[in-house]
Design a protein around this motif. Structure first.
Motif, PDB file in Angstrom:
ATOM      1  N   LYS A  97       0.735  -1.106   0.031  1.00 46.39           N
ATOM      2  CA  LYS A  97       0.011   0.095  -0.028  1.00 46.39           C
ATOM      3  C   LYS A  97       1.030   1.215   0.070  1.00 46.39           C
ATOM      4  N   THR A  98       2.139   1.263   0.558  1.00 42.82           N
ATOM      5  CA  THR A  98       2.900   2.539   0.806  1.00 42.82           C
ATOM      6  C   THR A  98       3.653   2.671  -0.544  1.00 42.82           C
ATOM      7  N   THR A  99       3.717   1.681  -1.372  1.00 43.56           N
ATOM      8  CA  THR A  99       4.396   1.847  -2.547  1.00 43.56           C
ATOM      9  C   THR A  99       3.282   2.489  -3.579  1.00 43.56           C
ATOM     10  N   TRP A 100       2.351   2.028  -3.420  1.00 42.43           N
ATOM     11  CA  TRP A 100       1.130   2.708  -4.277  1.00 42.43           C
ATOM     12  C   TRP A 100       0.823   4.299  -3.847  1.00 42.43           C
ATOM     13  N   LEU A 101       1.084   4.446  -2.639  1.00 41.19           N
ATOM     14  CA  LEU A 101       0.892   5.849  -2.123  1.00 41.19           C
ATOM     15  C   LEU A 101       1.997   6.728  -2.716  1.00 41.19           C
ATOM     16  N   ALA A 102       3.220   6.043  -2.487  1.00 39.19           N
ATOM     17  CA  ALA A 102       4.341   6.970  -3.109  1.00 39.19           C
ATOM     18  C   ALA A 102       4.255   7.360  -4.575  1.00 39.19           C
ATOM     19  N   ILE A 103       3.814   6.273  -5.268  1.00 38.81           N
ATOM     20  CA  ILE A 103       3.652   6.385  -6.911  1.00 38.81           C
ATOM     21  C   ILE A 103       2.700   7.561  -7.169  1.00 38.81           C
ATOM     22  N   ALA A 104       1.403   7.614  -6.251  1.00 44.58           N
ATOM     23  CA  ALA A 104       0.460   8.318  -6.586  1.00 44.58           C
ATOM     24  C   ALA A 104       0.766   9.895  -6.187  1.00 44.58           C
ATOM     25  N   PHE A 105       1.549   9.806  -4.971  1.00 42.32           N
ATOM     26  CA  PHE A 105       2.045  11.365  -4.712  1.00 42.32           C
ATOM     27  C   PHE A 105       3.058  11.922  -5.750  1.00 42.32           C
ATOM     28  N   ALA A 106       4.160  10.866  -6.272  1.00 44.57           N
ATOM     29  CA  ALA A 106       4.944  11.682  -7.108  1.00 44.57           C
ATOM     30  C   ALA A 106       4.226  11.884  -8.540  1.00 44.57           C
ATOM     31  N   VAL A 107       3.218  11.081  -8.915  1.00 41.92           N
ATOM     32  CA  VAL A 107       2.427  11.492 -10.136  1.00 41.92           C
ATOM     33  C   VAL A 107       1.673  12.900  -9.781  1.00 41.92           C
ATOM     34  N   LEU A 108       1.003  13.141  -8.811  1.00 36.86           N
ATOM     35  CA  LEU A 108       0.352  14.336  -8.388  1.00 36.86           C
ATOM     36  C   LEU A 108       1.435  15.416  -8.426  1.00 36.86           C
TER      37      LEU A 108
ATOM     38  N   LEU B 255       4.469  15.456  -9.913  1.00 38.18           N
ATOM     39  CA  LEU B 255       4.945  15.778 -11.457  1.00 38.18           C
ATOM     40  C   LEU B 255       3.810  16.504 -12.296  1.00 38.18           C
ATOM     41  N   GLY B 256       2.467  16.052 -11.876  1.00 43.10           N
ATOM     42  CA  GLY B 256       1.353  16.785 -12.587  1.00 43.10           C
ATOM     43  C   GLY B 256       1.219  18.334 -12.276  1.00 43.10           C
ATOM     44  N   TYR B 257       1.264  18.508 -11.046  1.00 35.24           N
ATOM     45  CA  TYR B 257       1.339  20.002 -10.683  1.00 35.24           C
ATOM     46  C   TYR B 257       2.262  20.881 -11.102  1.00 35.24           C
ATOM     47  N   ILE B 258       3.631  20.101 -11.415  1.00 36.01           N
ATOM     48  CA  ILE B 258       4.741  20.946 -11.834  1.00 36.01           C
ATOM     49  C   ILE B 258       4.489  21.339 -13.639  1.00 36.01           C
ATOM     50  N   VAL B 259       4.134  20.125 -14.175  1.00 34.77           N
ATOM     51  CA  VAL B 259       3.885  20.367 -15.520  1.00 34.77           C
ATOM     52  C   VAL B 259       2.735  21.317 -15.905  1.00 34.77           C
ATOM     53  N   VAL B 260       1.445  21.124 -15.279  1.00 30.75           N
ATOM     54  CA  VAL B 260       0.529  22.080 -15.342  1.00 30.75           C
ATOM     55  C   VAL B 260       0.825  23.537 -15.072  1.00 30.75           C
ATOM     56  N   SER B 261       1.521  23.780 -13.874  1.00 27.27           N
ATOM     57  CA  SER B 261       2.083  25.196 -13.474  1.00 27.27           C
ATOM     58  C   SER B 261       3.029  25.856 -14.726  1.00 27.27           C
ATOM     59  N   SER B 262       3.912  24.914 -15.114  1.00 23.40           N
ATOM     60  CA  SER B 262       4.794  25.195 -16.054  1.00 23.40           C
ATOM     61  C   SER B 262       4.219  25.866 -17.292  1.00 23.40           C
ATOM     62  N   PHE B 263       2.951  25.412 -17.836  1.00 25.20           N
ATOM     63  CA  PHE B 263       2.407  25.859 -19.226  1.00 25.20           C
ATOM     64  C   PHE B 263       1.306  27.137 -18.780  1.00 25.20           C
ATOM     65  N   ARG B 264       1.082  27.349 -17.663  1.00 21.57           N
ATOM     66  CA  ARG B 264      -0.126  28.326 -17.209  1.00 21.57           C
ATOM     67  C   ARG B 264       0.427  29.618 -17.726  1.00 21.57           C
ATOM     68  N   PRO B 265      -0.068  30.405 -18.536  1.00 18.01           N
ATOM     69  CA  PRO B 265       0.467  31.724 -18.689  1.00 18.01           C
ATOM     70  C   PRO B 265       0.686  32.787 -17.581  1.00 18.01           C
ATOM     71  N   GLN B 266       1.661  33.373 -17.498  1.00 19.96           N
ATOM     72  CA  GLN B 266       1.953  34.255 -16.599  1.00 19.96           C
ATOM     73  C   GLN B 266       1.593  35.815 -16.980  1.00 19.96           C
ATOM     74  N   GLY B 267       1.049  36.418 -15.965  1.00 20.31           N
ATOM     75  CA  GLY B 267       0.391  37.797 -16.191  1.00 20.31           C
ATOM     76  C   GLY B 267       1.437  38.930 -16.582  1.00 20.31           C
TER      77      GLY B 267
END
Length: 88
Positions: free
Chosen positions: A3-14, A16-28
């Motif tokens: 279970k801890t392995t799955w939680l670690a993988i899910a955390f890493a994906v979240l 990484l997803g946040y970093i990718v989404v925030s990188s492509f968001r247009p800045q003001g």
């Protein structure tokens, strides 16, 4: 898998997803700042959600190239920019 392995993988994906989404968001705000320090000059471009953040980031990036250490970096960052150009 455990279970801890799955939680670690899910955390890493979240994360990484946040970093990718925030990188492509247009800045003001986007600016190009030129700094002079100890006879050297460097220009850097930065963008951020606020005008103040964009300016501070560009100054910090330029001073990172011009200074050698924390004390010099602080001295450089308190120096007024040679030029500031606001970009679209």
């Amino acid at each position: 898998m455990k279970k801890t392995t799955w939680l670690a993988i899910a955390f890493a994906v979240l994360v990484l997803g946040y970093i990718v989404v925030s990188s492509f968001r247009p800045q003001g705000f986007r600016c190009r700042v030129c700094m002079s320090f100890k006879g050297n000059r460097d220009c850097r471009t930065a963008s951020a959600a606020t005008q103040q953040e964009a300016l501070r980031t560009a100054v910090t990036n330029a001073c990172a190239q011009l200074s050698g250490g924390v004390i010099e970096s602080n001295q450089c960052e308190t120096t007024p920019p040679e030029s500031v150009d606001w970009l679209k």
